[in-house]
Design a protein around this motif. Structure first.
Motif, PDB file in Angstrom:
ATOM      1  N   VAL A 153       0.755  -1.021   0.512  1.00  0.00           N
ATOM      2  CA  VAL A 153       0.296  -0.561  -0.052  1.00  0.00           C
ATOM      3  C   VAL A 153       0.960   1.499   0.525  1.00  0.00           C
ATOM      4  CG1 VAL A 153      -1.761   1.569   1.184  1.00  0.00           C
ATOM      5  CG2 VAL A 153      -1.852  -1.214   1.748  1.00  0.00           C
ATOM      6  N   ALA A 154       0.238   2.380  -0.925  1.00  0.00           N
ATOM      7  CA  ALA A 154       1.416   3.578  -0.813  1.00  0.00           C
ATOM      8  C   ALA A 154       0.756   4.575  -0.003  1.00  0.00           C
ATOM      9  CB  ALA A 154       1.347   4.046  -2.289  1.00  0.00           C
ATOM     10  N   GLY A 155       0.517   4.504   0.686  1.00  0.00           N
ATOM     11  CA  GLY A 155      -0.680   6.215   1.509  1.00  0.00           C
ATOM     12  C   GLY A 155      -0.308   7.323   0.568  1.00  0.00           C
ATOM     13  N   ILE A 156      -1.056   7.673   0.474  1.00  0.00           N
ATOM     14  CA  ILE A 156      -0.982   9.384   0.223  1.00  0.00           C
ATOM     15  C   ILE A 156      -2.456  10.220   1.296  1.00  0.00           C
ATOM     16  CG2 ILE A 156      -1.268  11.343  -1.731  1.00  0.00           C
ATOM     17  CD1 ILE A 156      -1.714   8.985  -3.627  1.00  0.00           C
ATOM     18  N   SER A 157      -1.335  11.188   2.417  1.00  0.00           N
ATOM     19  CA  SER A 157      -2.281  12.242   2.714  1.00  0.00           C
ATOM     20  C   SER A 157      -2.051  13.447   1.979  1.00  0.00           C
ATOM     21  CB  SER A 157      -1.593  12.360   4.269  1.00  0.00           C
ATOM     22  OG  SER A 157      -1.337  11.330   4.880  1.00  0.00           O
ATOM     23  N   THR A 158      -3.318  13.941   1.844  1.00  0.00           N
ATOM     24  CA  THR A 158      -3.674  15.000   0.993  1.00  0.00           C
ATOM     25  C   THR A 158      -4.055  16.221   2.074  1.00  0.00           C
ATOM     26  OG1 THR A 158      -5.797  14.334   1.207  1.00  0.00           O
ATOM     27  CG2 THR A 158      -5.214  13.409  -0.574  1.00  0.00           C
ATOM     28  N   GLY A 159      -3.365  16.422   3.467  1.00  0.00           N
ATOM     29  CA  GLY A 159      -2.883  17.703   4.214  1.00  0.00           C
ATOM     30  C   GLY A 159      -4.267  18.589   3.706  1.00  0.00           C
ATOM     31  N   THR A 160      -4.910  19.454   2.445  1.00  0.00           N
ATOM     32  CA  THR A 160      -6.017  19.775   3.047  1.00  0.00           C
ATOM     33  C   THR A 160      -7.298  19.405   1.917  1.00  0.00           C
ATOM     34  OG1 THR A 160      -5.067  21.417   2.469  1.00  0.00           O
ATOM     35  CG2 THR A 160      -5.529  21.740   4.636  1.00  0.00           C
ATOM     36  N   GLU A 161      -6.269  19.085   0.776  1.00  0.00           N
ATOM     37  CA  GLU A 161      -7.312  18.779  -0.725  1.00  0.00           C
ATOM     38  C   GLU A 161      -8.172  17.875  -0.145  1.00  0.00           C
ATOM     39  OE1 GLU A 161      -6.906  20.417  -3.318  1.00  0.00           O
ATOM     40  OE2 GLU A 161      -6.230  21.764  -2.276  1.00  0.00           O
ATOM     41  N   CYS A 162      -9.311  17.858  -0.662  1.00  0.00           N
ATOM     42  CA  CYS A 162      -9.963  17.332  -0.686  1.00  0.00           C
ATOM     43  C   CYS A 162     -10.059  16.346  -1.997  1.00  0.00           C
ATOM     44  CB  CYS A 162     -11.469  17.815  -0.089  1.00  0.00           C
ATOM     45  SG  CYS A 162     -11.931  19.142  -2.164  1.00  0.00           S
ATOM     46  N   HIS A 163      -9.573  15.981  -2.646  1.00  0.00           N
ATOM     47  CA  HIS A 163      -9.125  15.178  -3.944  1.00  0.00           C
ATOM     48  C   HIS A 163      -8.050  14.516  -4.146  1.00  0.00           C
ATOM     49  CE1 HIS A 163      -9.168  19.180  -5.529  1.00  0.00           C
ATOM     50  NE2 HIS A 163      -8.233  18.518  -6.272  1.00  0.00           N
ATOM     51  N   LEU A 164      -7.310  13.369  -4.597  1.00  0.00           N
ATOM     52  CA  LEU A 164      -6.283  12.750  -5.096  1.00  0.00           C
ATOM     53  C   LEU A 164      -6.085  13.874  -6.744  1.00  0.00           C
ATOM     54  CD1 LEU A 164      -6.030   9.076  -4.528  1.00  0.00           C
ATOM     55  CD2 LEU A 164      -4.963  11.399  -3.312  1.00  0.00           C
ATOM     56  N   ASP A 165      -5.681  14.702  -6.969  1.00  0.00           N
ATOM     57  CA  ASP A 165      -5.081  14.192  -8.785  1.00  0.00           C
ATOM     58  C   ASP A 165      -3.670  13.334  -8.964  1.00  0.00           C
ATOM     59  OD1 ASP A 165      -2.882  17.431  -7.379  1.00  0.00           O
ATOM     60  OD2 ASP A 165      -2.545  15.855  -7.492  1.00  0.00           O
ATOM     61  N   ALA A 166      -3.732  13.734 -10.287  1.00  0.00           N
ATOM     62  CA  ALA A 166      -2.804  12.797 -11.025  1.00  0.00           C
ATOM     63  C   ALA A 166      -1.493  13.221 -10.946  1.00  0.00           C
ATOM     64  CB  ALA A 166      -3.470  12.824 -12.788  1.00  0.00           C
ATOM     65  N   HIS A 167      -0.996  13.904 -10.115  1.00  0.00           N
ATOM     66  CA  HIS A 167       0.244  14.601  -9.713  1.00  0.00           C
ATOM     67  C   HIS A 167       0.924  13.578  -8.644  1.00  0.00           C
ATOM     68  CE1 HIS A 167       3.304  17.072  -8.221  1.00  0.00           C
ATOM     69  NE2 HIS A 167       4.552  16.790  -8.578  1.00  0.00           N
ATOM     70  N   LEU A 168      -0.302  14.024  -7.334  1.00  0.00           N
ATOM     71  CA  LEU A 168      -0.224  12.953  -6.282  1.00  0.00           C
ATOM     72  C   LEU A 168       0.145  10.865  -6.431  1.00  0.00           C
ATOM     73  CD1 LEU A 168      -2.750  14.266  -3.923  1.00  0.00           C
ATOM     74  CD2 LEU A 168      -0.058  14.590  -3.296  1.00  0.00           C
ATOM     75  N   VAL A 169      -1.128  11.025  -7.514  1.00  0.00           N
ATOM     76  CA  VAL A 169      -1.298   9.407  -7.691  1.00  0.00           C
ATOM     77  C   VAL A 169       0.506   9.470  -8.320  1.00  0.00           C
ATOM     78  CG1 VAL A 169      -1.546   7.677  -9.468  1.00  0.00           C
ATOM     79  CG2 VAL A 169      -3.015   9.268  -8.579  1.00  0.00           C
ATOM     80  N   GLU A 170       1.055  10.493  -9.765  1.00  0.00           N
ATOM     81  CA  GLU A 170       2.270   9.919  -9.975  1.00  0.00           C
ATOM     82  C   GLU A 170       3.326   9.923  -8.931  1.00  0.00           C
ATOM     83  OE1 GLU A 170       4.733  12.556 -13.505  1.00  0.00           O
ATOM     84  OE2 GLU A 170       3.823  13.998 -12.062  1.00  0.00           O
ATOM     85  N   HIS A 171       3.687  10.505  -7.643  1.00  0.00           N
ATOM     86  CA  HIS A 171       4.795  10.773  -6.833  1.00  0.00           C
ATOM     87  C   HIS A 171       4.265   8.948  -6.391  1.00  0.00           C
ATOM     88  CE1 HIS A 171       6.882  13.628  -9.224  1.00  0.00           C
ATOM     89  NE2 HIS A 171       6.021  14.170  -8.409  1.00  0.00           N
TER      90      HIS A 171
END
Ligand SMILES: Nc1nc2c(ncn2[C@@H]2O[C@H](COP(=O)(O)OP(=O)(O)OP(=O)(O)O)[C@@H](O)[C@H]2O)c(=O)[nH]1
Ligand SMILES: Nc1nc2c(ncn2[C@@H]2O[C@H](COP(=O)(O)OP(=O)(O)OP(=O)(O)O)[C@@H](O)[C@H]2O)c(=O)[nH]1
Ligand SMILES: [Mg+2]
Ligand SMILES: [Mg+2]
Ligand SMILES: [Zn+2]
Ligand SMILES: [Zn+2]
Lengths: 209, 209
Positions: free
Chosen positions: B74-92
């Motif tokens: 699992v890769a966890g992505i904490s978005t902080g204050t964003e309410c959605h994922l974006d392609a850039h977060l997924v890329e990393h």
């Protein structure tokens, strides 16, 4: 960031506008389907005061029609592609309500436990409503909105067993995040917690004036 | 808008990356608590293929830990204050998964039925999951995310009576929005609809290759 500064300036305007009209404003935040509209419906049926409502949503007519059928004035705000209300939308929404004739205005935000933290609206009291059906981790997963709220409601407790949610844990999580927050466990279906909510609002009004 | 153009460019990169590694990517969108993580848990337990997961949330550790306990990367992505994922977060986020060793990647988006429409991630299949406990108007209230999805799941049907939700209406609303969308009625608690979902994924994979 400039957007938040500009938003907070307008939120201040809204707040002063409510004060000028001697109207107490409550804003409801919560996840999609947590019970925000249901609580508004029960509240307006139960109290004698003059309540106006501002219903924000992607498409506002669904909730606006439901609330209007209870005989209260409603300003619907369709947010289009935005997932939260901001002070500017509220400022213009207020133009559709006759603040002279109202004691209380309730603003129902778009279902969202994240963005509303960054977008104050100018209300006197913020209420966060979560439901046990979202999972009993939903409070600890969203600390910022609880820090930002005056009152927390844990709704649909009649379904806690059916989803395997521990209500006591949810209450404790809210207190861990904000020790002085008031937490009401509620079932709008079974009428549990409504009186407690009405009392909390009356106390907040008394404290404010 | 430039943000969306830039996002879609990176989404295309992600898509090509998956193709290069011969990995099929599914992304799950849905409201807070609709059952996204529960479906991932059941899916990874039921299939033989190598699945990796990317769990996005305000604070990702809750869902990431739950999924990891099923023995999948699992890769966890904490978005902080964003309410959605974006392609850039997924890329990393993809940098944390070993794509060489995987057949399928599932991306769990932040609970939100609005923003993900504007932020494609580069997946091969988008699944929207709503639950009956959000109210039976939750489909018609959010048409854009249904237009944007390949498959719709109406979960927690075991609770339909308890909240007074009409499941047939929800299915009809989804078909009204997107006539060719596949709709699965599900209860992860009672194991209803899981096989149908696995078959739908297998069919989508076969069609793609
Ligand atoms: N069992 C049960 N169902 C409830 C309770 N409160 C609300 N509901 C149901 O939950 C569903 C959603 O309620 P709403 O009041 O529409 O929720 P909302 O937060 O306004 O929803 P959105 O505006 O779409 O975000 C409806 O089917 C209600 O009947 C409760 O205490 N118990
Ligand atoms: N009764 C019932 N409960 C369910 C079902 N599916 C999920 N749940 C419960 O619903 C709650 C939320 O499920 P999750 O899988 O955490 O939902 P999610 O969409 O991943 O939630 P977030 O990541 O916080 O947005 C948990 O308490 C689950 O046990 C179902 O089919 N029936
Ligand atoms: Mg509502
Ligand atoms: Mg989850
Ligand atoms: Zn937002
Ligand atoms: Zn967003």
């Amino acid at each position: 960031e400039n957007i938040m500064k500009a938003n907070n300036k307008i939120a201040e305007f809204n707040h002063k506008l409510f004060d000028g009209y001697n109207v107490f404003c409550i804003d409801f935040v919560g996840a999609i389907g947590s019970g925000k509209t249901s609580l508004i419906e029960k509240y307006v049926d139960a109290v004698d005061e003059k309540v106006g409502v501002m219903a924000g949503d992607l498409i506002s007519k669904y909730d606006a029609d439901r609330i209007e059928s209870h005989g209260v004035p409603v300003a619907g705000i369709s947010t289009g592609t935005e997932c939260h209300l901001d002070a500017h939308l509220v400022e213009h929404g207020l133009e559709e309500l006759d603040l002279d004739s109202l004691d209380t205005v309730i603003i129902e935000n778009v279902g969202n436990l994240i963005c509303p933290v960054d977008f104050q609206l100018g209300s006197h009291m913020r209420v966060v409503i979560v439901s046990v059906t979202e999972g009993d981790d939903t409070v600890e997963k969203h600390p910022y909105i609880f820090q930002d709220s005056d009152l927390a409601i844990i709704n649909k407790i009649d379904l806690a067993d059916a989803v395997g949610s521990d209500v006591d844990k949810m209450v404790a999580d809210a207190k861990k995040i904000k020790p002085d927050i008031q937490v009401i466990t509620m079932s709008l279906k079974e009428g549990i917690g409504l009186d407690e909510f009405i009392n909390a609002v009356n106390k907040a009004k008394a404290d404010y004036n």
